[in-house]
Design a protein around this motif. Sequence first.
Motif, short mmCIF file in Angstrom:
data_model
loop_
_atom_site.label_atom_id
_atom_site.label_comp_id
_atom_site.label_asym_id
_atom_site.label_seq_id
_atom_site.Cartn_x
_atom_site.Cartn_y
_atom_site.Cartn_z
N GLN A 333 0.83 -1.21 0.00
CA GLN A 333 0.00 0.00 0.00
C GLN A 333 0.86 1.26 0.00
O GLN A 333 0.55 2.23 -0.70
CB GLN A 333 -0.92 0.00 1.22
N ARG A 334 1.95 1.23 0.74
CA ARG A 334 2.81 2.42 0.77
C ARG A 334 3.60 2.56 -0.53
O ARG A 334 4.05 3.67 -0.85
CB ARG A 334 3.77 2.34 1.95
N ARG A 335 3.77 1.48 -1.25
CA ARG A 335 4.43 1.55 -2.55
C ARG A 335 3.49 2.07 -3.63
O ARG A 335 3.94 2.44 -4.71
CB ARG A 335 4.93 0.16 -2.96
N ASP A 336 2.21 2.09 -3.35
CA ASP A 336 1.24 2.59 -4.32
C ASP A 336 1.56 4.05 -4.64
O ASP A 336 2.03 4.80 -3.79
CB ASP A 336 -0.17 2.48 -3.73
N PRO A 337 1.33 4.47 -5.91
CA PRO A 337 1.63 5.87 -6.26
C PRO A 337 0.97 6.88 -5.34
O PRO A 337 1.49 7.97 -5.12
CB PRO A 337 1.10 5.99 -7.70
N ASN A 338 -0.20 6.54 -4.80
CA ASN A 338 -0.89 7.45 -3.89
C ASN A 338 -0.60 7.13 -2.42
O ASN A 338 -1.28 7.65 -1.53
CB ASN A 338 -2.40 7.38 -4.13
N GLY A 339 0.39 6.27 -2.18
CA GLY A 339 0.68 5.86 -0.81
C GLY A 339 1.61 6.83 -0.10
O GLY A 339 1.75 8.00 -0.47
N ALA A 340 2.27 6.30 0.93
CA ALA A 340 3.11 7.15 1.78
C ALA A 340 4.43 7.46 1.08
O ALA A 340 4.75 6.93 0.01
CB ALA A 340 3.36 6.45 3.12
N SER A 341 5.20 8.33 1.71
CA SER A 341 6.48 8.73 1.14
C SER A 341 7.48 7.59 1.23
O SER A 341 7.34 6.68 2.05
CB SER A 341 7.01 9.95 1.90
N PRO A 342 8.54 7.63 0.40
CA PRO A 342 9.55 6.55 0.45
C PRO A 342 10.20 6.41 1.82
O PRO A 342 10.57 5.31 2.21
CB PRO A 342 10.56 6.98 -0.62
N THR A 343 10.31 7.51 2.57
CA THR A 343 10.95 7.42 3.89
C THR A 343 10.17 6.50 4.82
O THR A 343 10.76 5.75 5.61
CB THR A 343 11.07 8.81 4.50
N SER A 344 8.85 6.54 4.73
CA SER A 344 8.03 5.71 5.61
C SER A 344 8.11 4.23 5.23
O SER A 344 7.68 3.37 6.00
CB SER A 344 6.58 6.17 5.56
N GLN A 345 8.64 3.93 4.06
CA GLN A 345 8.73 2.53 3.63
C GLN A 345 9.96 1.84 4.20
O GLN A 345 10.02 0.61 4.21
CB GLN A 345 8.78 2.46 2.10
N GLN A 346 10.95 2.61 4.66
CA GLN A 346 12.21 2.01 5.06
C GLN A 346 12.08 0.95 6.15
O GLN A 346 12.63 -0.15 5.99
CB GLN A 346 13.18 3.12 5.50
N PRO A 347 11.38 1.20 7.28
CA PRO A 347 11.31 0.13 8.29
C PRO A 347 10.59 -1.11 7.77
O PRO A 347 10.92 -2.23 8.18
CB PRO A 347 10.54 0.79 9.44
N LEU A 348 9.62 -0.93 6.86
CA LEU A 348 8.92 -2.09 6.32
C LEU A 348 9.81 -2.88 5.37
O LEU A 348 9.77 -4.11 5.36
CB LEU A 348 7.64 -1.63 5.61
N VAL A 349 10.59 -2.17 4.58
CA VAL A 349 11.53 -2.88 3.69
C VAL A 349 12.52 -3.70 4.51
O VAL A 349 12.80 -4.87 4.21
CB VAL A 349 12.26 -1.87 2.79
N ARG A 350 13.03 -3.10 5.57
CA ARG A 350 13.97 -3.82 6.44
C ARG A 350 13.30 -5.03 7.06
O ARG A 350 13.88 -6.13 7.11
CB ARG A 350 14.47 -2.88 7.52
N ALA A 351 12.05 -4.87 7.51
CA ALA A 351 11.35 -5.99 8.15
C ALA A 351 11.09 -7.11 7.16
O ALA A 351 11.31 -8.29 7.47
CB ALA A 351 10.03 -5.49 8.75
N VAL A 352 10.63 -6.79 5.97
CA VAL A 352 10.35 -7.82 4.97
C VAL A 352 11.63 -8.56 4.59
O VAL A 352 11.64 -9.78 4.41
CB VAL A 352 9.67 -7.19 3.74
N CYS A 353 12.73 -7.83 4.48
CA CYS A 353 14.00 -8.49 4.16
C CYS A 353 14.44 -9.42 5.29
O CYS A 353 14.95 -10.52 5.05
CB CYS A 353 15.08 -7.44 3.88
N LEU A 354 14.23 -8.99 6.53
CA LEU A 354 14.60 -9.86 7.65
C LEU A 354 13.72 -11.10 7.70
O LEU A 354 14.18 -12.18 8.11
CB LEU A 354 14.49 -9.08 8.96
N LEU A 355 12.49 -10.98 7.29
CA LEU A 355 11.60 -12.14 7.30
C LEU A 355 12.04 -13.21 6.31
O LEU A 355 11.62 -14.36 6.41
CB LEU A 355 10.17 -11.70 6.97
N CYS A 356 12.88 -12.84 5.35
CA CYS A 356 13.37 -13.82 4.37
C CYS A 356 14.41 -14.75 4.96
O CYS A 356 14.89 -15.65 4.26
CB CYS A 356 13.96 -13.09 3.16
N ARG A 357 14.77 -14.60 6.21
CA ARG A 357 15.84 -15.41 6.79
C ARG A 357 15.35 -16.74 7.34
O ARG A 357 16.17 -17.59 7.67
CB ARG A 357 16.56 -14.62 7.89
#
Length: 935
Positions: A333-357
């Motif tokens: 949802q935050r990646r959607d063109p109408n979603g949140a700013s890229p800065t707000s995506q950073q903790p989610l990107v980190r979390a999703v990457c950690l879940l890949c372990r």
Amino acid sequence: MAAAKPTLTDSLSFCLAQLAAAAGEALGGEKDPATNETPLSRALLALRTRHIKAAGGIERFRARGGLRPLLALLRRAAAAGSAPSQAGPGSAPSSAASAASSPAPASGPAPSAVSSSSPTPPVRLRKTLDLALSILADCCTEGACRTEVRRLGGILPLVTILQCMKTDSIQNRTARALGNLAMEPESCGDIHCAGAVPLLVESLTACQDSQCLQSVVRALRNLADSPQHRLALAQQGAVRPLAELLATAPDAALTLALIRALLELSRGCSRACAEQLSLGGGLGPLVSLASHPKRAVREGTILILANLCAQGLIRPALGNAGGVEVLVDELRQRRDPNGASPTSQQPLVRAVCLLCREAINRARLRDAGGLDLLMGLLRDPRASAWHPRIVAALVGFLYDTGALGRLQALGLVPLLAGQLCGEAGEEEEEGREAASWDFPEERTPERAQGGSFRSLRSWLISEGYATGPDDISPDWSPEQCPPEPMEPASPAPTPTSLRAPRTQRTPGRSPAAAIEEPWGREGPALLLLSRFSQAPDPSGALVTGPALYGLLTYVTGAPGPPSPRALRILSRLTCNPACLEAFVRSYGAALLRAWLVLGVAPDDWPAPRARPTLHSRHRELGERLLQNLTVQAESPFGVGALTHLLLSGSPEDRVACALTLPFICRKPSLWRRLLLEQGGLRLLLAALTRPAPHPLFLFFAADSLSCLQDLVSPTVSPAVPQAVPMDLDSPSPCLYEPLLGPAPVPAPDLHFLLDSGLQLPAQRAASATASPFFRALLSGSFAEAQMDLVPLRGLSPGAAWPVLHHLHGCRGCGAALGPVPPPGQPLLGSEAEEALEAAGRFLLPGLEEELEEAVGRIHLGPQGGPESVGEVFRLGRPRLAAHCARWTLGSEQCPRKRGLALVGLVEAAGEEAGPLTEALLAVVMGIELGARVPA
């Protein structure tokens, strides 16, 4: 209506006086019969409801010295409240007790003790404390007051009251005051040192009032102002009761307070925090609250879940509770063109990457569309700071065949190649607690390593490549390990299976000593590319322009020795028969030769760039890779594949095949049949003037034709051919100059008149015998035969000069060099072109050849360059075209000059490709090799 009658409590001075008096007297005091209240109670009430609430009231209260008696009053109340329990098992900590028993700063007798028989403070004392604590809490909303309270030692009395007075209202106001004080870092540290945290935690479990719980929760949140304090809170058990309350929160306000506190406590989530939150049953409620209608609750919950992913021990349970789907959906949802700013995506990107372990979370993430999401991030240049982390996370899918297929279909390989040649930063380093929890029993203390290596360490253990962290060294590579564990959904390996890969190591290799395999930021990308290269047919993904460009950029541009894994990838691809056609179609073989053997990269063409000197190891690597392709091309399978490409492929494939054959075919029977007998050479030559299918096409073509020339005529000496006749090197005597002196011998019997009016002397007999044109003109029936002054139209003096010399028998006297301009000046429209046209018009083939030799000597000699080749070709003379082709394909030319010369020839030829094709074909086939060519 008449104004209300002023009262004594309207005066701040009166209230402060009552407060100061009460600080030195008994807390009870005498009641006023009219109001049934003590003066202190009325003063405190007025301070709280009137003076403090007024604009600037807190500042005036502090400036008038109200904080000192207020704190003295609280000290007396703390001492009174702690007296009943001093001898019992629930006595205050020594620090709080000593503070309560110490004399107050204000003068006055010692506080009187409250009766020990009362289990709760008296009503009057409780009311006094409520009012005093409320005033103090309000005052502590101002920074200057917080500083003053800390200076006056007001923290320890509050901690004592928190311990001794268990009434909800007093606990509420005390926690509120402590929470406000904790907004100052210095006060926050003092509150921790005073032992307030266990008391606040106890209040969480004992208190039932929502307002009181909110104040306690807020105080704990404000006390979590630093990593050290957050860790101390977690270690003292502050997280578990918060998690337990979350499941039973009676109202939305308390829920929001709990979420805000847990968000603060989970920053840089410690192991103690994760364990307590899990034991308190907080994961399920958090996942449920991720869809809460209130935005603050919803966003806070999402961030808590993202923070928890930093702890490997909780990630499997978080996935079981549905956290993977929640985080993936939120990031989408935050990646959607109408979603949140890229800065707000950073903790989610980190979390999703950690879940890949963890394997279980990788499966959930794949099913939730997480792979598409990560690929979208990799394609987004705005997310370039996260690319190293994402690539490292995708390594977790290394042996998930289905996921790898999906990633390849989404275009992962070119993105990985871009990582190799880009300037992406290093992956952020994670703590050891973030390692995979697939095999938690193998966690042992480890040495500090780089971020990328540490992030993959646990996965290497989980896949059975090592038995523990100490068994992993930077030279690890999947090629040295058995390929059996191909399916991700395999049962949990036994200890025996975990140790099996150790026996597969190359004998003599010590994990601690083998350090020749570097592992830098490119390690994860190379590991994935290596896995793709092990597929039966990796040609569609790896043998492409972008992939080869990335690999070769890394191999030739690495500041130190490149990773051997990159070299193995290239070797594996060139040794795979399934990749042969792809190397031909994509001009991969030509690229390997140009970049590695010749040292010309795509970025170096046509203008060279400042690059490190070509190392001999690059040349050796290129020759070895081309030799691998040669082995494949000359095998029965390769012969069939190349024949099919040349005879039945698309027009582009046929041209690519013809161009590549001289690089990878050494069998004369093969290249002669394909290039000469079946038209491959003419096909390549005809394609030179068409739109280039590759940025380096003309460079490749020049190199290919030169290689083919060496194959056709291997005995030709590579020395510079004799391009200039000896009579030009050593000029012959001039036979025309005697006619130009003041006493010519013999005397001229004829003059030629030029358009400029210049008269040039001549001998009629010599001129008539020089060419059929002049024989007919001067000895025939034309009027010029009777004239002593014969006009020569369309000749300038410079162009007429070599004509007159040639008519009088001069051969090699140097007159032919006169009209030829120096290199760098155009030949079209020059006197040299005019002289050549005149030689043809006057039927003087010898002069034509001599002029062409002169043009070749000046423009195609040592002082000439690639830019001169096109100029010479534009004259349209067949012999000069052959000279240009011979200069272009000469083995003495450097590859760059050869390519630039062919570019000039193609531009000069334009749409008339016939002369260029025939000239190049003649040179390649060795036709007219004995003719004189320019030096």
